[in-house]
Write a protein that holds these residues in place. Sequence first.
Motif, PDB file in Angstrom:
ATOM      1  N   GLY A 137      18.352 -57.699  17.080  1.00  0.00           N
ATOM      2  CA  GLY A 137      19.927 -57.287  15.854  1.00  0.00           C
ATOM      3  C   GLY A 137      21.148 -58.135  15.095  1.00  0.00           C
ATOM      4  N   ALA A 138      21.609 -58.445  16.468  1.00  0.00           N
ATOM      5  CA  ALA A 138      22.501 -59.191  16.653  1.00  0.00           C
ATOM      6  C   ALA A 138      22.374 -60.748  16.186  1.00  0.00           C
ATOM      7  CB  ALA A 138      23.659 -58.818  17.951  1.00  0.00           C
ATOM      8  N   LEU A 139      21.371 -61.110  16.631  1.00  0.00           N
ATOM      9  CA  LEU A 139      21.695 -62.427  15.856  1.00  0.00           C
ATOM     10  C   LEU A 139      21.247 -62.147  14.699  1.00  0.00           C
ATOM     11  CD1 LEU A 139      19.576 -63.488  19.358  1.00  0.00           C
ATOM     12  CD2 LEU A 139      21.520 -63.839  19.050  1.00  0.00           C
ATOM     13  N   VAL A 140      20.634 -61.099  14.331  1.00  0.00           N
ATOM     14  CA  VAL A 140      20.291 -61.687  13.057  1.00  0.00           C
ATOM     15  C   VAL A 140      21.271 -61.689  11.987  1.00  0.00           C
ATOM     16  CG1 VAL A 140      19.127 -60.018  11.134  1.00  0.00           C
ATOM     17  CG2 VAL A 140      17.839 -60.987  13.095  1.00  0.00           C
ATOM     18  N   ALA A 141      22.528 -60.321  12.678  1.00  0.00           N
ATOM     19  CA  ALA A 141      23.410 -60.157  11.747  1.00  0.00           C
ATOM     20  C   ALA A 141      24.276 -61.758  12.085  1.00  0.00           C
ATOM     21  CB  ALA A 141      24.116 -59.313  12.742  1.00  0.00           C
ATOM     22  N   ARG A 142      23.811 -62.359  12.517  1.00  0.00           N
ATOM     23  CA  ARG A 142      25.178 -63.592  12.900  1.00  0.00           C
ATOM     24  C   ARG A 142      24.536 -64.682  11.945  1.00  0.00           C
ATOM     25  NH1 ARG A 142      25.238 -66.225  18.668  1.00  0.00           N
ATOM     26  NH2 ARG A 142      22.474 -66.995  17.741  1.00  0.00           N
ATOM     27  N   GLN A 143      23.717 -65.047  12.176  1.00  0.00           N
ATOM     28  CA  GLN A 143      22.348 -65.598  11.233  1.00  0.00           C
ATOM     29  C   GLN A 143      23.102 -65.167   9.509  1.00  0.00           C
ATOM     30  OE1 GLN A 143      21.525 -68.712  11.673  1.00  0.00           O
ATOM     31  NE2 GLN A 143      21.904 -68.447  13.849  1.00  0.00           N
ATOM     32  N   VAL A 144      23.334 -63.418   9.260  1.00  0.00           N
ATOM     33  CA  VAL A 144      22.993 -63.324   7.828  1.00  0.00           C
ATOM     34  C   VAL A 144      24.466 -63.575   7.161  1.00  0.00           C
ATOM     35  CG1 VAL A 144      23.927 -61.343   6.684  1.00  0.00           C
ATOM     36  CG2 VAL A 144      21.510 -61.368   8.135  1.00  0.00           C
ATOM     37  N   ALA A 145      25.620 -63.303   8.347  1.00  0.00           N
ATOM     38  CA  ALA A 145      27.324 -63.490   7.960  1.00  0.00           C
ATOM     39  C   ALA A 145      27.305 -64.574   7.984  1.00  0.00           C
ATOM     40  CB  ALA A 145      27.869 -62.953   9.477  1.00  0.00           C
ATOM     41  N   LYS A 146      26.516 -65.937   8.579  1.00  0.00           N
ATOM     42  CA  LYS A 146      26.368 -67.364   8.292  1.00  0.00           C
ATOM     43  C   LYS A 146      26.246 -67.700   6.609  1.00  0.00           C
ATOM     44  CE  LYS A 146      25.400 -71.019  11.075  1.00  0.00           C
ATOM     45  NZ  LYS A 146      24.619 -72.083  11.878  1.00  0.00           N
ATOM     46  N   ARG A 147      25.145 -66.699   6.314  1.00  0.00           N
ATOM     47  CA  ARG A 147      24.893 -67.377   5.142  1.00  0.00           C
ATOM     48  C   ARG A 147      25.458 -66.743   4.282  1.00  0.00           C
ATOM     49  NH1 ARG A 147      21.661 -68.509   8.622  1.00  0.00           N
ATOM     50  NH2 ARG A 147      19.828 -70.228   8.127  1.00  0.00           N
ATOM     51  N   LEU A 148      26.535 -65.193   3.868  1.00  0.00           N
ATOM     52  CA  LEU A 148      26.433 -64.647   3.326  1.00  0.00           C
ATOM     53  C   LEU A 148      28.445 -64.269   3.295  1.00  0.00           C
ATOM     54  CD1 LEU A 148      24.083 -61.746   3.449  1.00  0.00           C
ATOM     55  CD2 LEU A 148      24.022 -63.254   1.661  1.00  0.00           C
ATOM     56  N   ALA A 149      29.278 -64.745   2.995  1.00  0.00           N
ATOM     57  CA  ALA A 149      30.390 -65.180   2.407  1.00  0.00           C
ATOM     58  C   ALA A 149      30.874 -63.725   1.914  1.00  0.00           C
ATOM     59  CB  ALA A 149      30.966 -66.696   2.049  1.00  0.00           C
ATOM     60  N   GLU A 230      35.741 -54.243   1.797  1.00  0.00           N
ATOM     61  CA  GLU A 230      36.725 -55.443   2.584  1.00  0.00           C
ATOM     62  C   GLU A 230      36.048 -55.993   2.905  1.00  0.00           C
ATOM     63  OE1 GLU A 230      36.622 -51.988   5.578  1.00  0.00           O
ATOM     64  OE2 GLU A 230      37.068 -52.043   3.332  1.00  0.00           O
ATOM     65  N   ALA A 231      36.098 -57.047   3.480  1.00  0.00           N
ATOM     66  CA  ALA A 231      35.300 -58.024   4.344  1.00  0.00           C
ATOM     67  C   ALA A 231      35.946 -58.226   5.369  1.00  0.00           C
ATOM     68  CB  ALA A 231      35.434 -59.576   3.737  1.00  0.00           C
ATOM     69  N   LEU A 232      35.137 -58.456   6.790  1.00  0.00           N
ATOM     70  CA  LEU A 232      35.922 -59.258   7.654  1.00  0.00           C
ATOM     71  C   LEU A 232      34.953 -60.209   8.121  1.00  0.00           C
ATOM     72  CD1 LEU A 232      37.607 -58.492  10.444  1.00  0.00           C
ATOM     73  CD2 LEU A 232      35.399 -56.777  11.276  1.00  0.00           C
ATOM     74  N   GLU A 233      35.466 -61.003   8.160  1.00  0.00           N
ATOM     75  CA  GLU A 233      34.781 -62.665   8.455  1.00  0.00           C
ATOM     76  C   GLU A 233      34.290 -62.699  10.403  1.00  0.00           C
ATOM     77  OE1 GLU A 233      33.793 -64.942   6.753  1.00  0.00           O
ATOM     78  OE2 GLU A 233      34.433 -63.912   5.032  1.00  0.00           O
ATOM     79  N   PRO A 234      33.595 -63.622  10.588  1.00  0.00           N
ATOM     80  CA  PRO A 234      33.900 -63.930  12.150  1.00  0.00           C
ATOM     81  C   PRO A 234      34.245 -64.381  12.723  1.00  0.00           C
ATOM     82  CG  PRO A 234      31.473 -64.394  10.956  1.00  0.00           C
ATOM     83  CD  PRO A 234      32.465 -64.020  10.043  1.00  0.00           C
ATOM     84  N   ASP A 235      34.330 -64.802  13.975  1.00  0.00           N
ATOM     85  CA  ASP A 235      35.458 -65.693  14.792  1.00  0.00           C
ATOM     86  C   ASP A 235      34.181 -67.301  15.021  1.00  0.00           C
ATOM     87  OD1 ASP A 235      36.215 -67.179  16.679  1.00  0.00           O
ATOM     88  OD2 ASP A 235      36.845 -66.076  17.532  1.00  0.00           O
ATOM     89  N   PRO A 236      35.089 -67.897  14.121  1.00  0.00           N
ATOM     90  CA  PRO A 236      33.701 -68.909  14.224  1.00  0.00           C
ATOM     91  C   PRO A 236      33.558 -69.325  15.497  1.00  0.00           C
ATOM     92  CG  PRO A 236      36.395 -70.031  12.522  1.00  0.00           C
ATOM     93  CD  PRO A 236      35.907 -68.290  13.688  1.00  0.00           C
ATOM     94  N   ALA A 237      33.891 -69.232  16.832  1.00  0.00           N
ATOM     95  CA  ALA A 237      32.734 -70.005  17.466  1.00  0.00           C
ATOM     96  C   ALA A 237      31.791 -68.851  17.938  1.00  0.00           C
ATOM     97  CB  ALA A 237      34.078 -69.083  19.106  1.00  0.00           C
ATOM     98  N   PHE A 239      29.440 -69.023  15.829  1.00  0.00           N
ATOM     99  CA  PHE A 239      28.358 -69.613  15.899  1.00  0.00           C
ATOM    100  C   PHE A 239      28.087 -70.733  16.753  1.00  0.00           C
ATOM    101  CE2 PHE A 239      29.886 -68.149  11.854  1.00  0.00           C
ATOM    102  CZ  PHE A 239      28.926 -67.178  11.767  1.00  0.00           C
ATOM    103  N   ASP A 240      29.096 -71.353  17.308  1.00  0.00           N
ATOM    104  CA  ASP A 240      28.494 -72.527  18.434  1.00  0.00           C
ATOM    105  C   ASP A 240      27.416 -72.002  19.278  1.00  0.00           C
ATOM    106  OD1 ASP A 240      31.382 -73.307  17.886  1.00  0.00           O
ATOM    107  OD2 ASP A 240      32.256 -72.440  19.056  1.00  0.00           O
TER     108      ASP A 240
END
Length: 468
Positions: A137-149, A230-237, A239-240
């Motif tokens: 679930g967390a890995l999918v959320a990470r990929q979704v956040a990467k694609r949805l600004a 509201e938005a909450l942007e993930p830490d760029p790290a 996606f490392d």
Amino acid sequence: MTTTSDRQDERHGLTQRFTGLCVRYVERLMPDPYLFAVILTLIVVALVALLVHGATPTGVLKAWYGGVWGSQNIFTFAFQMVLILVTGYTLAEAPIVKRAIVAVASRPTNQVQGALLCFGVSAALSLLNWGLGLVAGALVARQVAKRLAGAHFGYLIATGFMGYIVWTQGLSSSIALANTDTTSPINVIHKITGTTVPLTLTIFQPYNWVAVLVVVLLLSVAIWRMAPREALEPDPAVFDEEPEPAPLSGKRTPAEWLENLWILNVLVFAAGITYFVLSGFALNISSMIMLFTITSALLHRTPIRFITAFSNAARVSGPLLLQYPLYGGIVGLLGYLPTHSGKALQTVLAEALVRGADEYTLPFLTFVGSVLISLFVPSGGGHWAVQGPIAVDSALAIGQHSPKYLGLISMSVADGEAVANMIQPFWLLPVLAIAKLNVRQVMGFTVIAFLVGFAVSSAAVLIAPHVL
């Protein structure tokens, strides 16, 4: 004139305002999970002093030490739980599974679709293996956040964690699996009655799978309505990623040749599957760990890729390794019995919760007790060892000896543990490690899942005795 659209917006607004209120209170009141465990320990010490006859400071300290590092420690069970988590994560990071996650995560076109996807993937996989569902679930959320600004990353991570609410009702349910294994140290039913309860009398009962369907449906609606503006942007790290091993050039050394010898992983997989067949397809905690380990090895192809993936996955288990001893100490305190004539705190609490129960109310009261005890011992199997003896003895005392009823009692405890996870941060820790978020950015959303899960599970365990 009020239109249908206006009424829908009003309902969305009410849900969002309630969720926002939960988020604000969690942000203000929820300490770091490690401190949460320390505070719970202090609360249990105070309860022991108040409710356990003959308790002494020295005895309390020895009981706590015995649960943390001494003879009553939960190291074996803790290591099993860590391995389920790590092997599930390792499987999710296998190239073919990872490509599937990326492909699935590319489907949503908005935040709500992404959240529902995270929840659905997590719920489906949690029913198969809780470690896999928890991290997927967390890995999918990470990929979704990467694609949805513009998405709220905490909301996406929370919905992925919400799917974990059904894990105790699936194939990796530690309590249901323990019921089938006569050698399991937490098979409380067998220890007391000599009875083995198969999975057909627990997770495959209608009261269990119907409740799963209802929870999934209601939480899907709740997730849709609680979407934050509201938005909450993930830490760029976040996606490392670990770089892929560079292809070997030139002549391989004997060590490199062995590290890339894929047939070794095939042999490990074949040996594991052969044993599983010879065991009669026995499903228990150890066999689940074995199956996910050998499957991960096969899908990572070479030994070195499997070793690397497993090592990376093990990083998320650090907070669990830090806190498990503390919860072991709480277990020790709950079982502290200073005199042979007195009662331990776990007995006092459990008996108080089931006092006056009959065959129809005992499962519900056991469920409520499980929710409360899970705040102190957030591990299905670990707290079954605490609450299970009282629950089983209570069933026997009212004349309920059938494996089907004892299975219901055990699932009442399991369901309470799963529901309590939505407000107990222990199992959220590996998810937070993946997302690089703090508990306050996520748990405000999961309060909704707790309320929904509590209502549905309460109804299930109240109705089940009438239809068994």
